[in-house]
Design a protein around this motif. Structure first.
Motif, PDB file in Angstrom:
ATOM      1  N   PRO A 116       0.931  -1.287   0.169  1.00  0.00           N
ATOM      2  CA  PRO A 116      -0.045  -0.171   0.117  1.00  0.00           C
ATOM      3  C   PRO A 116       0.832   1.235   0.110  1.00  0.00           C
ATOM      4  O   PRO A 116       1.902   1.244   0.775  1.00  0.00           O
ATOM      5  N   ALA A 117       0.564   2.251  -1.000  1.00  0.00           N
ATOM      6  CA  ALA A 117       1.065   3.626  -0.821  1.00  0.00           C
ATOM      7  C   ALA A 117      -0.305   4.290  -0.695  1.00  0.00           C
ATOM      8  O   ALA A 117      -0.925   4.583  -1.857  1.00  0.00           O
ATOM      9  N   ALA A 118      -0.108   5.369   0.113  1.00  0.00           N
ATOM     10  CA  ALA A 118      -1.418   6.146   0.520  1.00  0.00           C
ATOM     11  C   ALA A 118      -0.683   7.597   0.700  1.00  0.00           C
ATOM     12  O   ALA A 118       0.016   7.768   1.659  1.00  0.00           O
ATOM     13  N   GLY A 119      -1.843   8.443   0.375  1.00  0.00           N
ATOM     14  CA  GLY A 119      -1.382   9.975   0.948  1.00  0.00           C
ATOM     15  C   GLY A 119      -0.236  10.418   0.834  1.00  0.00           C
ATOM     16  O   GLY A 119       0.364  10.369  -0.493  1.00  0.00           O
ATOM     17  N   ALA A 120       0.663  10.797   1.434  1.00  0.00           N
ATOM     18  CA  ALA A 120       1.981  11.535   1.255  1.00  0.00           C
ATOM     19  C   ALA A 120       2.925  10.370   0.787  1.00  0.00           C
ATOM     20  O   ALA A 120       3.881  10.757   0.120  1.00  0.00           O
ATOM     21  N   GLY A 121       2.684   9.121   1.269  1.00  0.00           N
ATOM     22  CA  GLY A 121       3.535   7.985   0.881  1.00  0.00           C
ATOM     23  C   GLY A 121       3.488   7.945  -0.883  1.00  0.00           C
ATOM     24  O   GLY A 121       4.195   7.794  -1.402  1.00  0.00           O
ATOM     25  N   LEU A 122       1.872   8.043  -1.293  1.00  0.00           N
ATOM     26  CA  LEU A 122       1.883   7.935  -2.650  1.00  0.00           C
ATOM     27  C   LEU A 122       2.482   9.086  -3.208  1.00  0.00           C
ATOM     28  O   LEU A 122       3.145   8.907  -4.558  1.00  0.00           O
ATOM     29  N   SER A 123       2.430  10.295  -2.484  1.00  0.00           N
ATOM     30  CA  SER A 123       3.194  11.514  -3.177  1.00  0.00           C
ATOM     31  C   SER A 123       4.820  11.279  -3.460  1.00  0.00           C
ATOM     32  O   SER A 123       5.480  11.638  -4.337  1.00  0.00           O
ATOM     33  N   LEU A 124       5.302  10.528  -2.488  1.00  0.00           N
ATOM     34  CA  LEU A 124       6.642  10.263  -2.312  1.00  0.00           C
ATOM     35  C   LEU A 124       7.085   9.436  -3.699  1.00  0.00           C
ATOM     36  O   LEU A 124       7.854   9.551  -4.735  1.00  0.00           O
ATOM     37  N   ALA A 125       6.280   8.321  -3.979  1.00  0.00           N
ATOM     38  CA  ALA A 125       6.296   7.722  -4.890  1.00  0.00           C
ATOM     39  C   ALA A 125       6.177   8.368  -6.375  1.00  0.00           C
ATOM     40  O   ALA A 125       6.937   7.823  -7.440  1.00  0.00           O
TER      41      ALA A 125
END
Length: 269
Positions: A116-125
């Motif tokens: 899972p990549a969500a929120g700011a984690g998705l933004s980093l990706a």
């Protein structure tokens, strides 16, 4: 244990977000270490590429919701009143430098999205140059679910990756999508089986890290400029970059290797 793990293998710097019990939700320690390591990697000639990934079964869940609750309840009780809005904005911007460096540093950056990549984690990706997803990966903006507007550059990155209409849908509805759908809309570059994920990520990362890194730096700068500059400006930039890379040892070696029908050996100079 440190919230960020580092390892160098075959000229690839691996940065592993390391709070697996919280799906690698961000912490102050994690983001400070991430910014510091990216800053050092940007000027380290021994590093040819950077891979950002997560420990355990997740990539990054974004902000720590438990920490948000504690902060909000503390604020309601009058605690932490000394921290102004300006202080909070400045603190967030310091962490957001990680996204800026992933996007702008001359080294190629790869998000190895293992879960899972969500929120700011998705933004980093999304700030990385390439996103390789495990078939177990899941993607979601998540901000609307907790009443936030979004940070770490995600609105800019997602708009450029999938287009304005789809980006608005993903932000407003905050639906979670799987790896295959992410690939279909252009959010992921590749989807690989979880069983061979690490090996396939390393094969791609080491190929780039041991390639013509000076040329890659010019390529990345041109590709970034192409997002906001006019065609004529790109022609000028390309003419300059092509001339400069033509003066490198890597270029001369590649031409020689081509004529000798052998693989080139690049040295990054």
């Amino acid at each position: 244990m440190a919230d960020l793990l580092t390892e160098v293998k075959d000229r690839v710097l691996y940065l592993t977000l390391n709070r697996p019990d919280k799906l690698n939700a961000m912490s102050g320690e994690m983001m400070g270490a991430l910014v510091d390591n990216l800053s050092r990697a940007a000027t380290n000639p021994e590093i040819g590429a950077v891979v950002l990934t997560g420990a355990g079964r997740g990539f990054c869940a974004g902000g720590d919701i438990g920490g948000m609750r504690a902060r909000n309840e503390g604020a309601g009780a009058g605690e932490g009143a000394a921290q102004t809005i300006e202080d909070r904005v400045a603190g967030l911007r310091r962490g957001e430098e990680a996204s800026l460096m992933l996007h702008e540093m001359s080294k190629a950056t790869i998000a190895a999205v293992n879960g899972p990549a969500a929120g700011a984690g998705l933004s980093l990706a999304m700030a990385c140059d390439i996103r390789i997803a495990s078939d177990a990966a899941r993607f979601g903006t998540a901000f609307a679910k907790v009443g936030f507007s979004g940070d770490y550059g995600g609105t800019w990155s997602l708009t450029h990756l999938v287009g304005s209409a789809k980006a608005r849908e993903l932000y407003f509805l905050a639906d979670v999508i799987g790896a295959d759908e992410a690939l279909r809309i252009g959010l992921a570059n590749r989807v690989v089986p979880a069983a061979s994920f690490k090996d396939e990520v390393h094969a791609i990362a080491s190929r780039i890290a041991n390639g013509p890194t000076i040329a890659y730096g010019y390529m990345k700068a041109n590709l970034n400029a192409a997002l906001n500059h006019e065609f004529k400006e790109l022609l000028d930039r390309e003419a300059w970059g092509q001339t400069m890379t033509g003066r490198t040892e890597d270029h001369r070696e590649a031409v020689k290797a081509f004529l000798e029908k052998r693989p080139p050996t690049f040295k990054g100079r």
